[in-house]
Design a protein around this motif. Structure first.
Motif, PDB file in Angstrom:
ATOM      1  N   ASN A  28       0.838  -1.195   0.000  1.00 26.89           N
ATOM      2  CA  ASN A  28       0.000   0.000   0.000  1.00 26.89           C
ATOM      3  C   ASN A  28       0.870   1.240   0.000  1.00 26.89           C
ATOM      4  N   ARG A  75       5.241   3.477   2.190  1.00 25.18           N
ATOM      5  CA  ARG A  75       4.576   2.188   2.113  1.00 25.18           C
ATOM      6  C   ARG A  75       4.076   1.835   3.503  1.00 25.18           C
ATOM      7  N   CYS A 123      -7.370   1.947  -6.021  1.00 25.02           N
ATOM      8  CA  CYS A 123      -7.818   2.528  -4.764  1.00 25.02           C
ATOM      9  C   CYS A 123      -9.318   2.757  -4.815  1.00 25.02           C
ATOM     10  N   THR A 155      -5.011   4.298   0.489  1.00 26.66           N
ATOM     11  CA  THR A 155      -3.726   4.261  -0.177  1.00 26.66           C
ATOM     12  C   THR A 155      -3.931   3.663  -1.568  1.00 26.66           C
ATOM     13  N   THR A 189      -3.159   0.490  -3.639  1.00 21.67           N
ATOM     14  CA  THR A 189      -2.699  -0.888  -3.488  1.00 21.67           C
ATOM     15  C   THR A 189      -2.070  -1.334  -4.795  1.00 21.67           C
ATOM     16  N   LEU A 224      -8.771  -4.346  -0.616  1.00 17.97           N
ATOM     17  CA  LEU A 224      -8.160  -3.075  -0.231  1.00 17.97           C
ATOM     18  C   LEU A 224      -8.653  -2.652   1.145  1.00 17.97           C
ATOM     19  N   GLU A 225      -7.918  -1.747   1.772  1.00 17.75           N
ATOM     20  CA  GLU A 225      -8.405  -1.125   2.988  1.00 17.75           C
ATOM     21  C   GLU A 225      -9.604  -0.242   2.651  1.00 17.75           C
TER      22      GLU A 225
END
Length: 287
Positions: free
Chosen positions: A7, A21, A149, A192, A194, A279-280
């Motif tokens: 990320n 990162r 993202c 972020t 990815t 992803l987050e």
């Protein structure tokens, strides 16, 4: 860039913007300058750690260079077209958003109440360009993508059309994408970018899913398989018009369930979550 997903983010640390990162507990700073496009275009730069800092010591910013461009695709999910009472476009239908439109993860969206009473959300999967791209083909288009993202395309629904002539008597309303989509701080991007083989493989397979939650309630959820135009088609079309540059972002469209279709617009205090599988989650609130 490397053999594993990672990320890549943009942070405010010790009074300056850095690129790093991120993992759960720390951030590996790879550049002490605000030069995200250079890092995205250089595998060596993305891998070269300058120093490691605790995750809580830096403020996360939108992973978007102030000089980058954001392109968005309208009516690119069949069900969203149906709820908008729009036929599928014959080619990707594009509009532009400025970097100033975006806030980052954990920030507050600006509802721009002086301009709109119908502030809306649109959760989207966004791809980020990693190297200069012109006249891409369907076969090589994804080779220009460095990462993925989440994005919220904030919209002012009551500014989407302008009357031609006297507003009180006009019979023709003309689309105004800039007013509708261009509100300062009205959109969000992140947390972020990815990067790595797994996320790019999922992009190629169209297996990513976009899910939007408003105050904990799921309001959007569809797979990229439901898109009208693939990411490859979008990049090939857009790059035939203009040269794409490292750091440019392309939002691939929103699925059904937007606020205007529900007659449910964003208000102060609302919590918005945009989740892309793998992803987050991008989380913002309405200021």
């Amino acid at each position: 860039m490397t053999n594993a997903n990672f990320n890549l983010g943009r942070y405010l640390f010790d009074g300056k913007i850095v690129i790093g990162r991120a993992d759960k507990d720390a951030i590996d700073i790879v550049s002490e300058r605000d030069d995200l496009p250079r890092v995205l275009a250089s595998p060596e730069s993305a891998a070269a750690v300058i120093r490691r800092i605790p995750a809580g010591s830096a403020r996360m910013l939108a992973p978007l260079d102030p000089r980058a461009r954001v392109f968005a695709i309208a009516i690119n999910y069949h069900a969203h077209g149906a709820e908008a009472k729009a036929l599928p476009p014959s080619r990707p239908l594009m509009f532009y958003k400025a970097p100033s439109n975006f806030v980052g993860h954990g920030d507050s969206l600006n509802p721009n109440k002086q301009l709109t009473a119908k502030f809306d959300y649109e959760g989207e999967i966004a791809v980020v360009i990693g190297r200069t791209c012109k006249n891409a083909t369907l076969e090589n288009a994804l080779s220009f993508v460095v990462g993925v993202c989440a994005l919220d395309d904030g919209s002012a629904r009551d500014l989407s059309k302008v009357a031609l002539g006297n507003p009180e008597t006009a019979t023709v309303l003309w689309p105004d994408w800039t007013a509708n989509k261009g509100l300062d701080g009205g959109s969000a991007l992140g947390p972020t970018i990815t990067c790595g083989p797994d996320i790019l493989s999922a992009l190629r397979e169209r297996s990513l899913r976009i899910t939007t939650r408003l105050n904990g309630e799921q309001v959007q959820s569809e797979s990229m398989k439901e898109m009208i135009f693939s990411t490859e088609q979008i990049i090939a079309t857009l790059s035939s018009y203009m040269t794409l540059l490292p750091g440019d972002v392309i939002a691939t469209g929103t699925p059904a369930g937007v606020g205007v279709a529900r007659n449910r617009f964003l208000t102060t205090g609302d919590q918005l979550e945009i989740e892309v599988s793998g992803l987050e989650t991008l989380c913002v609130k309405v200021g």
